[in-house]
Design an enzyme around this catalytic site. Structure first.
Site, mmCIF file in Angstrom:
data_model
loop_
_atom_site.group_PDB
_atom_site.id
_atom_site.type_symbol
_atom_site.label_atom_id
_atom_site.label_comp_id
_atom_site.label_asym_id
_atom_site.label_seq_id
_atom_site.Cartn_x
_atom_site.Cartn_y
_atom_site.Cartn_z
ATOM 1 N N GLY A 38 0.807 -1.218 0.000
ATOM 2 C CA GLY A 38 0.000 0.000 0.000
ATOM 3 C C GLY A 38 0.834 1.257 0.000
ATOM 4 C CD GLU A 166 -3.957 17.153 2.940
ATOM 5 O OE1 GLU A 166 -4.453 17.119 1.805
ATOM 6 O OE2 GLU A 166 -3.437 16.146 3.492
ATOM 7 C CD GLU A 182 6.431 27.928 3.286
ATOM 8 O OE1 GLU A 182 7.387 28.105 2.509
ATOM 9 O OE2 GLU A 182 6.022 26.804 3.643
ATOM 10 C CG MET A 278 6.894 13.526 -5.601
ATOM 11 S SD MET A 278 7.969 13.938 -4.223
ATOM 12 C CE MET A 278 9.519 13.212 -4.760
ATOM 13 C CG HIS A 403 -30.777 24.177 -9.514
ATOM 14 N ND1 HIS A 403 -29.900 25.117 -9.009
ATOM 15 C CD2 HIS A 403 -31.970 24.370 -8.877
ATOM 16 C CE1 HIS A 403 -30.549 25.853 -8.119
ATOM 17 N NE2 HIS A 403 -31.804 25.432 -8.026
#
Length: 415
Positions: A38, A166, A182, A278, A403
Site C-alpha cells: 500500500g 492539511e 513557512e 508526487m 440544480h
C-alpha cells in the site's frame, strides 16, 4: 534463480497498480515489498490523513485510521494474490540491469530473480531540513504524528505545503494550538496565490497562526510540544541502482522519458521515485503507461493535465497553471471567477466560503482551474476531464448541470 516477465520493486499505489494491470495483460509478475503493501499513501499518508479530516474528535480519528488502513491494506493484498502475481516480502537490490536479489529478514533467505523488464516504484520519504538540533525529541514527520495516541496541546508545523496545511487544519479543529512556519511569502505554492491567500486568511480566523517568510535556523526557537517537519519529500533511491546503470540523482530522483523508461532499456521508474509528480494518482497512471510501453500498447493518458487537491477545511484544489504562472510565462489568457456564496447548494449546506478561478487561452480553450471551498476537488476533477478533451469556455457554457449542485459554480464562472 527465478525468471519472470516483469519485476516490480515497491507495492505502493504505482507498484500494485502496475502489477494488477500487467497481470491482466497476460504478464507474469513478481512484486517485491520490504514493508506493508500500500506504500506511504495507504499506510502513512493520503488515507490516514483523510480519516483525520473526516473525524469529529482526535480519539475517533486515531482509532478509525487504523481500521480503515487495515481494511484497505487487506484489499491490496487480495489484488496481489491474484493469478499471475507473486508477492515477495523483503529488500530488493539490483545485481545488474535484469537481475534483482531479494533478502528476507523474516526467514533470513536470499532469492535471485531475473526479468527482461523491471519497474521501480520505491516511493519517497520525508525530507528534513539540515538543522543543528535535528535530534530534538519534539520533532516528528507526518508518519510519527499519525502514530501519536495523544493530542498535542501546542503543535508547530514547519512548511505550509500540502502536508503542513492539511495537518494544520485538522489539529486546529481537534483543539490544538497550531502555528505554521513557512519560508515563502504564501502557503501552497502550487495553488493560485489569490486562492491560497484567501484560504490562509480563513484558517487564521479559526486560530491558526502563520509566520510567513520565516527561515527556521534552530528548533530551540520554536515554542511547542510537538514540531512537525513538513518540508516536502525526497525520492527513495538506493546505492545499488548504479549496478543497473541508469541515471539518477539522490535529490531529484530517477531520470525517465515520457514512457517512464529510465536511461537503461527495459527498466522503468514510476511514482515519487522519479520526482516528476508526487501524487498517488500520478503513480497509478504512470504504472499504466509503463506497462503499456512494455506490451506495445498506445494510450491517450494526458500527463500534462494533473489535478491535485489539498484536504484542508474547506478543500483547495487545482489543475493546470495558476494566474501567477500564466503572467510569469507571458501567456495570453482569460480569467473567469465564481463564488460559493452565490450557489444555492452551498447556501443550503452552510458552506458559503469559497472561490473558483477558471482560465482559458486566446482560443477559448480551458487551460486551468484553481479553487477553494467545500468539495473543491470534485469541481477541479470535472474541469480536468474537460481539459483532457480540449473543451472551450463556450462549450462548457452549453453543458447542462444539475440544480442544485456545487458543480454549478464551475458553469457560473463562464456565465
Amino acid at each position: 534463480m527465478t525468471t519472470t516477465d516483469l519485476i516490480i520493486i515497491g507495492a505502493g499505489p504505482g507498484g500494485y497498480r502496475a502489477a494488477e494491470y500487467a497481470a491482466k495483460q497476460g504478464l507474469h509478475v513478481v512484486i517485491i515489498e520490504q514493508d506493508e503493501v500500500g506504500g506511504t499513501c495507504l499506510n502513512r499518508g493520503c488515507i490516514p490523513t483523510k480519516t483525520y479530516v473526516h473525524a469529529s474528535t482526535f480519539a475517533d480519528a486515531f482509532e478509525r485510521q487504523q481500521q480503515v488502513v487495515s481494511l484497505l491494506r487487506s484489499g491490496v493484498e487480495q489484488i496481489l494474490g491474484t493469478p499471475g502475481i507473486t508477492l515477495i516480502k523483503g529488500h530488493a537490490s539490483f545485481i545488474d540491469a535484469q537481475t534483482v536479489e531479494v533478502c528476507s529478514d523474516a526467514n533470513a533467505t536470499t532469492e535471485t530473480i531475473t526479468a527482461p523488464h523491471i519497474i521501480i516504484a520505491t516511493g519517497s520519504s520525508a525530507k528534513l531540513l539540515p538543522l543543528p538540533d535535528i535530534d530534538d525529541p519534539r520533532l516528528v514527520t507526518s508518519t510519527e504524528l499519525l502514530q501519536r495516541p495523544t493530542l498535542p496541546q501546542r503543535l508547530a508545523i514547519i512548511g505550509a505545503g500540502v502536508i503542513g496545511m492539511e495537518f494544520a487544519s485538522v489539529f486546529n479543529r481537534f483543539g490544538s494550538e497550531v502555528m505554521v512556519i513557512e519560508y515563502l511569502k504564501e502557503c501552497l505554492p502550487m495553488v493560485d496565490s489569490d486562492i491560497a491567500k484567501r484560504l490562509r486568511k480563513l484558517l487564521e480566523k479559526r486560530g491558526i497562526k502563520f509566520q510567513m517568510k520565516t527561515a527556521v535556523q534552530s528548533l530551540k526557537e520554536i515554542d511547542a510540544d510537538v514540531i512537525l517537519m513538513a518540508t516536502g519529500r525526497q525520492p527513495n533511491v538506493g546505492d545499488d541502482f548504479r549496478k543497473a546503470g541508469f541515471e539518477y540523482d539522490g535529490r531529484k530522483g530517477i531520470t525517465v522519458n515520457d514512457n517512464f523508461e529510465t536511461t537503461v532499456k527495459g527498466i522503468y521508474a514510476i511514482g515519487d521515485v522519479n520526482g516528476r509528480q508526487m501524487l498517488a494518482h500520478a503513480a497509478e497512471m504512470q504504472a499504466v503507461r509503463a506497462v503499456n510501453h512494455i506490451i506495445g500498447k498506445k494510450d491517450g493518458i494526458r500527463f500534462d493535465i494533473m489535478p491535485a487537491a489539498i484536504f484542508t477545511e474547506p478543500e483547495a484544489a487545482c489543475v493546470g497553471p495558476s494566474e501567477d504562472q500564466l503572467k510569469a510565462d507571458g501567456r495570453a489568457y482569460v480569467c473567469k471567477k465564481a463564488f460559493w456564496r452565490a450557489n444555492g447548494k452551498a447556501q443550503a449546506m452552510n458552506e458559503t466560503e469559497g472561490m473558483l478561478k477558471l482560465f482559458a487561452d486566446q482560443n477559448d480553450r480551458i487551460i486551468g482551474c484553481h479553487a477553494y471551498g467545500a468539495h473543491a476537488a470534485d469541481l477541479i476533477q470535472e474541469c480536468s476531464a474537460l481539459m483532457c478533451k480540449d473543451t472551450t469556455l463556450s462549450e462548457l457554457r452549453d453543458m447542462i448541470h444539475i440544480h442544485p449542485t456545487l458543480s454549478e459554480i464551475l458553469k457560473a464562472a463562464v456565465e
